[in-house]
Design a protein around this motif. Structure first.
Motif, mmCIF file in Angstrom:
data_model
loop_
_atom_site.group_PDB
_atom_site.id
_atom_site.type_symbol
_atom_site.label_atom_id
_atom_site.label_comp_id
_atom_site.label_asym_id
_atom_site.label_seq_id
_atom_site.Cartn_x
_atom_site.Cartn_y
_atom_site.Cartn_z
ATOM 1 N N ARG A 46 -47.155 -31.732 -49.276
ATOM 2 C CA ARG A 46 -47.547 -30.372 -49.118
ATOM 3 C C ARG A 46 -46.147 -29.193 -49.052
ATOM 4 N NH1 ARG A 46 -51.867 -30.150 -44.160
ATOM 5 N NH2 ARG A 46 -50.003 -29.206 -43.227
ATOM 6 N N PRO A 47 -46.241 -28.153 -48.993
ATOM 7 C CA PRO A 47 -44.836 -27.186 -48.986
ATOM 8 C C PRO A 47 -44.356 -27.343 -47.484
ATOM 9 C CG PRO A 47 -46.847 -26.113 -49.805
ATOM 10 C CD PRO A 47 -47.496 -27.463 -49.446
ATOM 11 N N ASP A 48 -45.079 -27.851 -46.560
ATOM 12 C CA ASP A 48 -44.341 -27.895 -45.293
ATOM 13 C C ASP A 48 -43.832 -29.485 -45.051
ATOM 14 O OD1 ASP A 48 -46.642 -29.468 -44.787
ATOM 15 O OD2 ASP A 48 -47.515 -28.476 -42.993
ATOM 16 N N GLY A 49 -43.873 -30.058 -46.025
ATOM 17 C CA GLY A 49 -43.268 -31.375 -45.935
ATOM 18 C C GLY A 49 -44.300 -32.504 -45.499
ATOM 19 N N CYS A 50 -45.607 -32.155 -45.016
ATOM 20 C CA CYS A 50 -46.218 -33.078 -44.530
ATOM 21 C C CYS A 50 -47.194 -33.758 -45.850
ATOM 22 C CB CYS A 50 -47.572 -32.671 -43.847
ATOM 23 S SG CYS A 50 -46.876 -32.199 -42.210
ATOM 24 N N PRO A 51 -47.670 -34.868 -45.614
ATOM 25 C CA PRO A 51 -48.324 -35.467 -46.728
ATOM 26 C C PRO A 51 -49.872 -35.011 -46.886
ATOM 27 C CG PRO A 51 -48.088 -37.104 -45.073
ATOM 28 C CD PRO A 51 -47.350 -35.901 -44.697
ATOM 29 N N GLN A 52 -50.306 -35.038 -48.118
ATOM 30 C CA GLN A 52 -51.791 -34.585 -48.353
ATOM 31 C C GLN A 52 -52.432 -35.820 -49.157
ATOM 32 O OE1 GLN A 52 -53.558 -33.479 -51.509
ATOM 33 N NE2 GLN A 52 -55.178 -33.513 -50.488
ATOM 34 N N GLN A 53 -53.272 -36.411 -48.814
ATOM 35 C CA GLN A 53 -54.091 -37.631 -49.292
ATOM 36 C C GLN A 53 -55.420 -37.393 -50.004
ATOM 37 O OE1 GLN A 53 -53.754 -40.022 -45.822
ATOM 38 N NE2 GLN A 53 -52.293 -41.363 -47.005
ATOM 39 N N SER A 54 -55.481 -37.974 -51.180
ATOM 40 C CA SER A 54 -57.069 -37.898 -51.832
ATOM 41 C C SER A 54 -57.338 -39.251 -52.511
ATOM 42 C CB SER A 54 -57.267 -36.587 -52.690
ATOM 43 O OG SER A 54 -56.045 -36.764 -53.596
ATOM 44 N N ALA B 53 -55.463 -28.811 -62.761
ATOM 45 C CA ALA B 53 -54.046 -28.069 -62.701
ATOM 46 C C ALA B 53 -53.899 -27.190 -61.601
ATOM 47 C CB ALA B 53 -53.610 -27.124 -64.247
ATOM 48 N N ASP B 54 -55.038 -26.524 -61.088
ATOM 49 C CA ASP B 54 -55.011 -25.480 -60.255
ATOM 50 C C ASP B 54 -55.509 -26.001 -58.972
ATOM 51 O OD1 ASP B 54 -57.629 -25.405 -60.862
ATOM 52 O OD2 ASP B 54 -58.015 -23.477 -61.086
ATOM 53 N N ASN B 55 -55.614 -27.301 -58.595
ATOM 54 C CA ASN B 55 -56.383 -27.709 -57.263
ATOM 55 C C ASN B 55 -54.994 -28.125 -56.519
ATOM 56 O OD1 ASN B 55 -55.417 -30.236 -58.028
ATOM 57 N ND2 ASN B 55 -57.434 -31.144 -57.855
ATOM 58 N N VAL B 56 -55.327 -28.717 -55.312
ATOM 59 C CA VAL B 56 -54.035 -29.083 -54.323
ATOM 60 C C VAL B 56 -52.996 -29.964 -54.981
ATOM 61 C CG1 VAL B 56 -53.477 -29.864 -52.078
ATOM 62 C CG2 VAL B 56 -55.451 -28.134 -52.304
ATOM 63 N N LYS B 57 -53.633 -31.031 -55.420
ATOM 64 C CA LYS B 57 -52.824 -32.103 -55.971
ATOM 65 C C LYS B 57 -51.950 -31.443 -57.232
ATOM 66 C CE LYS B 57 -55.898 -35.406 -56.874
ATOM 67 N NZ LYS B 57 -57.100 -34.959 -56.488
ATOM 68 N N GLY B 58 -52.491 -30.808 -57.968
ATOM 69 C CA GLY B 58 -51.878 -30.273 -59.167
ATOM 70 C C GLY B 58 -50.544 -29.293 -58.782
ATOM 71 N N ARG B 59 -50.926 -28.719 -57.714
ATOM 72 C CA ARG B 59 -49.978 -27.335 -57.396
ATOM 73 C C ARG B 59 -48.793 -28.144 -56.726
ATOM 74 N NH1 ARG B 59 -54.698 -24.527 -55.461
ATOM 75 N NH2 ARG B 59 -53.936 -25.053 -53.143
ATOM 76 N N HIS B 60 -49.284 -29.105 -55.788
ATOM 77 C CA HIS B 60 -48.125 -30.035 -55.123
ATOM 78 C C HIS B 60 -47.392 -30.638 -55.933
ATOM 79 C CE1 HIS B 60 -50.581 -30.561 -51.105
ATOM 80 N NE2 HIS B 60 -50.346 -29.327 -51.293
#
Length: 137
Positions: free
Chosen positions: A26-34, A51-58
């Motif tokens: 994530r932009p704040d450096g924390c992991p995001q999992q899916s 392309a425009d979801n969270v994983k794609g943006r990250h």
């Protein structure tokens, strides 16, 4: 590339219908999992995302990614793949259909018509492994 597990076992896991947990940053450096359906090209995992979801943006912002495979029938077996993602536009529709058949036996539009109708800009995410660790029995 460092291997802490037999690559043949990793290939077997990637070729089976085991779900993968993908971690992006994530932009704040924390992991995001899916959780995702996963495939393989050579020794590298690949999956599909919008392309425009969270994983794609990250992944566009920071291509570092981790993929965890943990087969449900052997809960103490796992492979953790750390690497760099490459995003490919224009190939996601083919891959999501192949993965849908692998996991459900049906093309994606038949398995989940509502999601297929919303999935207009799918991208393939190819992971170039830098380190693969794990345990098999």
């Amino acid at each position: 590339m460092a291997f802490g597990i037999a690559i043949e076992k990793v290939r077997e896991m990637l070729d089976s219908p085991v779900f993968a947990t993908v971690a992006t940053i994530r932009p704040d450096g924390c992991p995001q999992q899916s959780v995702v359906w996963i495939g393989r090209d050579g020794d590298g995992p690949l999956f599909v995302t919008a392309a425009d979801n969270v994983k794609g943006r990250h992944l566009r912002r920071d291509p570092r990614v981790s993929v965890l495979l943990n087969p449900p029938g052997t809960p103490y077996t796992y492979a953790a793949i750390r690497g760099t993602a490459t995003l490919e536009r224009g190939t996601g529709r083919e891959l999501v259909d192949a993965l849908s058949i692998k996991y459900t036996g049906l093309p994606f539009a038949e398995h989940n018509p509502q999601a297929a109708a919303r999935a207009t800009d799918l991208i393939t995410v190819r992971v170039t492994p830098e380190e693969i660790l794990g345990r098999t029995f």
